[in-house]
Design a protein around this motif. Sequence first.
Motif: not given
Length: 140
Positions: A36-48, A69-81
Amino acid sequence: MRFMIIVKASADSETGRMPSTGLLEAMGKYNEELVNAGVMLAGEGLHPSAKGVRIRFSGKNRTVIDGPFAETKELIAGFWLIQVKSREEAIEWVKRAPMEEGDEIEIRQVFEAEDFGAEFTPELREQEDRLRERMAAGSA
């Protein structure tokens, strides 16, 4: 300015545990605010990462490494653009995200054509513009 909002993986996201209905509702509302604010270009969650692969490059060799992959803290679960006027505005949007205790989000600015300087020749810019037009039109 475009920013990639990176949601870091957690032990729960890496096991494939789905968010609660309440969190999904809150996330839907938040996404609606971004749209609604016109700022979201994309966004998704990712599989493990267990369902992912990495490809390691070494000279001409390509090695495929299956997750998890071992280092959970370095992994990505999702994103917004998102596209906003400043880093500060991106931060303010992210502070409003409905996240769970201990979750972590990283904000990274996306390069724009002008950031590349003289190395990004007019020919390269033209090629990039053509590719972006094709992507926007949904054609290969």
